[in-house]
Scaffold this motif. Structure first.
Motif, PDB file in Angstrom:
ATOM      1  N   CYS A  83       0.844  -1.269   0.092  1.00 45.32           N
ATOM      2  CA  CYS A  83      -0.411  -0.318  -0.020  1.00 45.32           C
ATOM      3  C   CYS A  83       1.335   1.439  -0.024  1.00 45.32           C
ATOM      4  O   CYS A  83       0.359   1.928  -0.808  1.00 45.32           O
ATOM      5  N   ASN A  85       4.109   1.369  -0.615  1.00 43.99           N
ATOM      6  CA  ASN A  85       4.506   1.729  -2.868  1.00 43.99           C
ATOM      7  C   ASN A  85       3.368   2.083  -3.844  1.00 43.99           C
ATOM      8  O   ASN A  85       3.369   1.816  -5.252  1.00 43.99           O
ATOM      9  N   ASN A  86       2.229   2.175  -3.654  1.00 43.01           N
ATOM     10  CA  ASN A  86       1.164   2.159  -4.060  1.00 43.01           C
ATOM     11  C   ASN A  86       0.225   0.658  -5.517  1.00 43.01           C
ATOM     12  O   ASN A  86       0.338   1.013  -6.635  1.00 43.01           O
ATOM     13  N   ASP A  87       2.000   0.135  -5.015  1.00 36.55           N
ATOM     14  CA  ASP A  87       1.245  -1.263  -5.665  1.00 36.55           C
ATOM     15  C   ASP A  87      -0.551  -1.816  -5.214  1.00 36.55           C
ATOM     16  O   ASP A  87      -0.589  -2.383  -6.068  1.00 36.55           O
ATOM     17  N   ILE A  88      -0.661  -1.199  -3.937  1.00 29.43           N
ATOM     18  CA  ILE A  88      -2.110  -1.639  -3.806  1.00 29.43           C
ATOM     19  C   ILE A  88      -2.924  -0.483  -3.850  1.00 29.43           C
ATOM     20  O   ILE A  88      -2.476   0.485  -2.621  1.00 29.43           O
ATOM     21  N   ASP A  89      -3.382   0.249  -4.733  1.00 26.71           N
ATOM     22  CA  ASP A  89      -3.769   2.028  -4.354  1.00 26.71           C
ATOM     23  C   ASP A  89      -5.390   2.314  -4.731  1.00 26.71           C
ATOM     24  O   ASP A  89      -5.797   1.121  -4.858  1.00 26.71           O
ATOM     25  N   GLY A  90      -6.264   3.417  -4.950  1.00 28.49           N
ATOM     26  CA  GLY A  90      -6.994   3.551  -4.996  1.00 28.49           C
ATOM     27  C   GLY A  90      -8.299   2.957  -3.959  1.00 28.49           C
ATOM     28  O   GLY A  90      -7.585   2.166  -2.567  1.00 28.49           O
ATOM     29  N   HIS A  92      -8.656  -0.209  -4.025  1.00 24.42           N
ATOM     30  CA  HIS A  92      -7.872  -1.679  -3.866  1.00 24.42           C
ATOM     31  C   HIS A  92      -7.355  -1.673  -2.771  1.00 24.42           C
ATOM     32  O   HIS A  92      -7.086  -2.610  -2.075  1.00 24.42           O
ATOM     33  N   VAL A  93      -7.468  -0.385  -1.926  1.00 24.41           N
ATOM     34  CA  VAL A  93      -6.600  -0.801  -0.289  1.00 24.41           C
ATOM     35  C   VAL A  93      -8.085  -0.609   0.540  1.00 24.41           C
ATOM     36  O   VAL A  93      -7.649  -1.756   1.660  1.00 24.41           O
TER      37      VAL A  93
END
Length: 183
Positions: A83, A85-90, A92-93
């Protein structure tokens, strides 16, 4: 106490900082690939610690205590870093939060029920949920090693949402059982 299954469980816990360090830099694809190797080894030890404990008749109170903690520490650390690192973002968090909140809730519920001497065995669906969580997070880590392959990231996110749905279902099952023992 220091049986091979317990040593394998402890190795997962002490390896979490190494895994976190490898994933810390979002633009370091090699770090993600090395992190994937470490994460995969951690997943393999998760399987073998339980298998060996049962096969050797070495199931211990320490192992029963530490194994779910090791799983939760590993999953939580990976989710937090992905999260960050924005690999899971928006949106999808939300899936990541569902997973984390369920783990905390079920852990608290298990502790409460243990005080009442009520056991809550792990269901088969919960085992599938854990497997899918580990695969989803592994896919997202692996995808970080290949940032130009967007489909890998999308596959990991789809698996994360599927794990989140299973997380809600198993969390509800545990909560429903637990509520029967509350005044």
């Amino acid at each position: 106490m220091l049986t091979l299954p317990n040593i394998l469980t402890l190795s997962r816990i002490v390896t979490v900082p190494l895994l976190a360090a490898l994933l810390w830099w979002p633009d370091w694809a090699t770090g993600y690939l090395l992190g994937f190797v470490v994460y995969s080894l951690m997943g393999i030890t998760d399987y073998f610690d339980g298998y060996l404990a049962r096969a050797q008749g070495a199931v211990s109170k320490l192992g029963i205590f530490l194994d779910p903690i090791a799983d939760k520490i590993m999953v939580a650390a990976v989710i937090l870093i992905l999260c960050a690192n924005n690999d899971i973002d928006g949106v999808h968090v939300v899936a990541a939060l569902i997973i984390l909140l369920r783990e905390i809730t079920v852990s608290g519920l298990r502790e409460f029920l243990a005080g009442l001497q009520v056991s809550m065995p792990v269901s088969q669906l919960a085992k599938w949920k854990t497997t899918l969580q580990i695969l989803a997070l592994g896919t997202l880590i692996f995808a970080g090693g290949f940032p130009d392959q967007l489909w890998m990231q999308q596959l990991g996110i789809a698996a994360l949402w599927t794990a989140a749905i299973l997380t809600l279902l198993t969390g509800w099952d545990y909560l429903r059982v637990g509520l029967k023992h509350m005044d």
